[in-house]
Design a protein around this motif. Sequence first.
Motif, mmCIF file in Angstrom:
data_model
loop_
_atom_site.group_PDB
_atom_site.id
_atom_site.type_symbol
_atom_site.label_atom_id
_atom_site.label_comp_id
_atom_site.label_asym_id
_atom_site.label_seq_id
_atom_site.Cartn_x
_atom_site.Cartn_y
_atom_site.Cartn_z
ATOM 1 N N LEU A 1 0.824 -1.210 0.000
ATOM 2 C CA LEU A 1 0.000 0.000 0.000
ATOM 3 C C LEU A 1 0.862 1.266 0.000
ATOM 4 O O LEU A 1 0.536 2.244 -0.675
ATOM 5 N N ILE A 2 1.963 1.232 0.741
ATOM 6 C CA ILE A 2 2.860 2.392 0.758
ATOM 7 C C ILE A 2 3.462 2.592 -0.631
ATOM 8 O O ILE A 2 3.438 3.693 -1.183
ATOM 9 N N GLY A 3 4.010 1.539 -1.208
ATOM 10 C CA GLY A 3 4.602 1.636 -2.531
ATOM 11 C C GLY A 3 3.606 2.117 -3.565
ATOM 12 O O GLY A 3 3.912 3.001 -4.377
ATOM 13 N N ALA A 4 2.415 1.561 -3.549
ATOM 14 C CA ALA A 4 1.379 1.965 -4.498
ATOM 15 C C ALA A 4 0.977 3.425 -4.286
ATOM 16 O O ALA A 4 0.771 4.164 -5.253
ATOM 17 N N SER A 5 0.896 3.845 -3.037
ATOM 18 C CA SER A 5 0.530 5.233 -2.732
ATOM 19 C C SER A 5 1.571 6.202 -3.257
ATOM 20 O O SER A 5 1.240 7.215 -3.878
ATOM 21 N N LEU A 6 2.840 5.899 -3.010
ATOM 22 C CA LEU A 6 3.915 6.794 -3.456
ATOM 23 C C LEU A 6 4.006 6.836 -4.976
ATOM 24 O O LEU A 6 4.271 7.880 -5.562
ATOM 25 N N LEU A 7 3.780 5.697 -5.616
ATOM 26 C CA LEU A 7 3.825 5.641 -7.074
ATOM 27 C C LEU A 7 2.636 6.366 -7.686
ATOM 28 O O LEU A 7 2.784 7.168 -8.615
ATOM 29 N N ALA A 8 1.455 6.109 -7.171
ATOM 30 C CA ALA A 8 0.236 6.670 -7.760
ATOM 31 C C ALA A 8 0.122 8.178 -7.551
ATOM 32 O O ALA A 8 -0.380 8.884 -8.428
#
Length: 178
Positions: free
Chosen positions: A10-17
Amino acid sequence: MSGAPSLGALIGASLLAAGRPVQVRELAAVLGVPEDAALREVQAFTARVQAADLGFTVEAVAGGYRLVVPPTLSGHLAPLLAPPPLPALSSAALEVLAVIAYRQPVTRAEIEAMRGGSAGTVVILQERELVKVVGRSDAVGSPLLYGTTERFLLDFGLTGLDELPPLENANFSHLLRS
Protein backbone atom coordinates in the motif's frame (compact mmCIF):
# COMPACT_ATOMS: atom_id res chain seq x y z
CA MET A 1 -3.66 -11.31 -5.34
CA SER A 2 -6.09 -12.50 -2.73
CA GLY A 3 -6.69 -11.10 0.72
CA ALA A 4 -5.72 -7.71 2.07
CA PRO A 5 -2.62 -6.09 0.56
CA SER A 6 0.44 -5.72 2.78
CA LEU A 7 1.22 -2.35 4.31
CA GLY A 8 4.41 -2.21 2.22
CA ALA A 9 2.41 -2.77 -0.97
CA LEU A 10 0.00 0.00 0.00
CA ILE A 11 2.86 2.39 0.76
CA GLY A 12 4.60 1.64 -2.53
CA ALA A 13 1.38 1.96 -4.50
CA SER A 14 0.53 5.23 -2.73
CA LEU A 15 3.91 6.79 -3.46
CA LEU A 16 3.83 5.64 -7.07
CA ALA A 17 0.24 6.67 -7.76
CA ALA A 18 0.43 10.09 -6.10
CA GLY A 19 3.25 11.39 -8.32
CA ARG A 20 4.09 13.91 -5.60
CA PRO A 21 5.42 13.78 -2.05
CA VAL A 22 2.88 12.06 0.20
CA GLN A 23 2.70 13.17 3.81
CA VAL A 24 2.75 10.67 6.68
CA ARG A 25 -0.76 11.72 7.73
CA GLU A 26 -2.01 10.83 4.24
CA LEU A 27 -0.29 7.44 4.38
CA ALA A 28 -1.73 6.84 7.86
CA ALA A 29 -5.22 7.42 6.43
CA VAL A 30 -4.59 5.02 3.52
CA LEU A 31 -3.11 2.37 5.81
CA GLY A 32 -5.68 2.87 8.56
CA VAL A 33 -2.99 3.21 11.25
CA PRO A 34 -1.75 6.00 13.55
CA GLU A 35 0.82 8.42 12.10
CA ASP A 36 3.70 7.02 14.18
CA ALA A 37 2.95 3.51 12.88
CA ALA A 38 2.74 4.86 9.31
CA LEU A 39 6.15 6.52 9.72
CA ARG A 40 7.65 3.22 10.95
CA GLU A 41 6.13 1.44 7.94
CA VAL A 42 7.56 4.04 5.54
CA GLN A 43 10.99 3.60 7.11
CA ALA A 44 10.72 -0.20 6.86
CA PHE A 45 9.53 0.08 3.23
CA THR A 46 12.45 2.40 2.43
CA ALA A 47 14.92 -0.09 3.89
CA ARG A 48 13.38 -2.95 1.86
CA VAL A 49 13.52 -0.92 -1.35
CA GLN A 50 17.17 -0.01 -0.80
CA ALA A 51 18.11 -3.60 0.06
CA ALA A 52 16.35 -4.92 -3.07
CA ASP A 53 18.26 -2.56 -5.43
CA LEU A 54 15.19 -1.97 -7.59
CA GLY A 55 16.41 1.12 -9.43
CA PHE A 56 14.39 3.56 -7.37
CA THR A 57 14.43 4.79 -3.80
CA VAL A 58 12.22 6.63 -1.33
CA GLU A 59 13.10 10.28 -0.77
CA ALA A 60 11.91 12.48 2.10
CA VAL A 61 11.20 15.89 0.57
CA ALA A 62 8.77 18.80 0.91
CA GLY A 63 7.18 17.38 4.05
CA GLY A 64 6.44 13.96 2.57
CA TYR A 65 7.87 10.94 0.79
CA ARG A 66 8.11 10.10 -2.90
CA LEU A 67 9.67 7.50 -5.18
CA VAL A 68 12.66 8.74 -7.16
CA VAL A 69 15.42 7.44 -9.38
CA PRO A 70 18.74 7.61 -7.51
CA PRO A 71 21.12 10.23 -8.92
CA THR A 72 23.63 7.46 -9.66
CA LEU A 73 21.22 6.04 -12.27
CA SER A 74 19.88 9.27 -13.76
CA GLY A 75 22.63 9.57 -16.38
CA HIS A 76 21.78 6.14 -17.77
CA LEU A 77 18.17 7.18 -18.29
CA ALA A 78 18.77 10.45 -20.15
CA PRO A 79 17.08 9.23 -23.38
CA LEU A 80 13.90 8.47 -21.42
CA LEU A 81 13.73 11.66 -19.40
CA ALA A 82 11.76 14.58 -20.76
CA PRO A 83 11.49 17.48 -21.09
CA PRO A 84 15.10 18.62 -21.30
CA PRO A 85 16.22 20.52 -18.22
CA LEU A 86 15.60 24.23 -18.13
CA PRO A 87 18.63 26.45 -18.56
CA ALA A 88 20.43 27.22 -15.32
CA LEU A 89 19.17 30.20 -13.38
CA SER A 90 21.22 33.35 -13.81
CA SER A 91 23.14 34.71 -10.84
CA ALA A 92 20.60 37.56 -10.64
CA ALA A 93 17.73 35.07 -10.48
CA LEU A 94 19.55 33.07 -7.80
CA GLU A 95 20.08 36.25 -5.78
CA VAL A 96 16.40 37.15 -6.00
CA LEU A 97 15.44 33.56 -5.10
CA ALA A 98 17.77 33.67 -2.09
CA VAL A 99 16.27 36.95 -0.88
CA ILE A 100 12.75 35.53 -1.21
CA ALA A 101 13.65 32.21 0.45
CA TYR A 102 15.35 33.81 3.44
CA ARG A 103 13.14 36.88 3.92
CA GLN A 104 9.68 35.68 2.88
CA PRO A 105 7.13 37.05 2.68
CA VAL A 106 8.83 39.95 0.90
CA THR A 107 7.77 42.67 -1.54
CA ARG A 108 9.46 43.44 -4.83
CA ALA A 109 10.64 46.81 -3.43
CA GLU A 110 12.24 45.03 -0.46
CA ILE A 111 13.97 42.58 -2.83
CA GLU A 112 15.30 45.48 -4.90
CA ALA A 113 16.50 47.31 -1.78
CA MET A 114 18.33 44.22 -0.49
CA ARG A 115 19.93 43.47 -3.86
CA GLY A 116 20.64 47.05 -4.82
CA GLY A 117 19.10 46.40 -8.23
CA SER A 118 16.10 45.23 -10.20
CA ALA A 119 13.97 42.28 -9.15
CA GLY A 120 12.80 41.64 -12.71
CA THR A 121 13.69 37.97 -12.48
CA VAL A 122 10.73 37.41 -10.14
CA VAL A 123 8.67 36.74 -13.28
CA ILE A 124 11.09 34.00 -14.39
CA LEU A 125 11.00 32.47 -10.91
CA GLN A 126 7.19 32.51 -11.01
CA GLU A 127 7.17 30.88 -14.46
CA ARG A 128 9.40 28.12 -13.09
CA GLU A 129 7.00 27.80 -10.13
CA LEU A 130 9.79 28.47 -7.64
CA VAL A 131 8.05 31.53 -6.12
CA LYS A 132 4.47 32.70 -5.90
CA VAL A 133 2.39 35.58 -4.60
CA VAL A 134 1.49 34.77 -1.01
CA GLY A 135 -0.48 37.91 -0.14
CA ARG A 136 -0.38 41.67 -0.01
CA SER A 137 1.58 43.95 2.31
CA ASP A 138 -0.09 46.47 4.60
CA ALA A 139 2.26 49.12 3.18
CA VAL A 140 0.99 51.97 1.03
CA GLY A 141 -0.28 50.62 -2.28
CA SER A 142 -0.65 47.07 -0.87
CA PRO A 143 2.29 45.61 -2.82
CA LEU A 144 2.39 41.90 -3.54
CA LEU A 145 4.24 39.62 -1.13
CA TYR A 146 6.34 36.79 -2.57
CA GLY A 147 7.28 33.46 -1.04
CA THR A 148 8.71 30.15 -2.17
CA THR A 149 6.65 27.19 -3.38
CA GLU A 150 6.60 23.45 -2.83
CA ARG A 151 8.36 23.21 -6.20
CA PHE A 152 11.23 25.22 -4.69
CA LEU A 153 11.52 22.62 -1.92
CA LEU A 154 11.37 19.78 -4.44
CA ASP A 155 13.94 21.26 -6.82
CA PHE A 156 16.37 22.03 -4.02
CA GLY A 157 15.79 18.71 -2.22
CA LEU A 158 14.56 20.33 1.01
CA THR A 159 11.93 19.01 3.37
CA GLY A 160 11.30 22.53 4.67
CA LEU A 161 12.70 26.05 4.81
CA ASP A 162 14.44 25.21 8.08
CA GLU A 163 16.91 23.16 5.98
CA LEU A 164 18.17 26.22 4.10
CA PRO A 165 21.92 26.60 4.60
CA PRO A 166 23.09 29.36 6.93
CA LEU A 167 22.77 32.70 5.17
CA GLU A 168 26.51 33.39 5.06
CA ASN A 169 27.03 30.10 3.18
CA ALA A 170 24.01 30.34 0.88
CA ASN A 171 25.08 29.36 -2.62
CA PHE A 172 22.01 28.02 -4.37
CA SER A 173 23.72 27.13 -7.64
CA HIS A 174 25.31 23.97 -6.21
CA LEU A 175 22.04 22.87 -4.60
CA LEU A 176 19.81 22.96 -7.68
CA ARG A 177 19.37 19.45 -9.06
CA SER A 178 20.09 18.90 -12.72
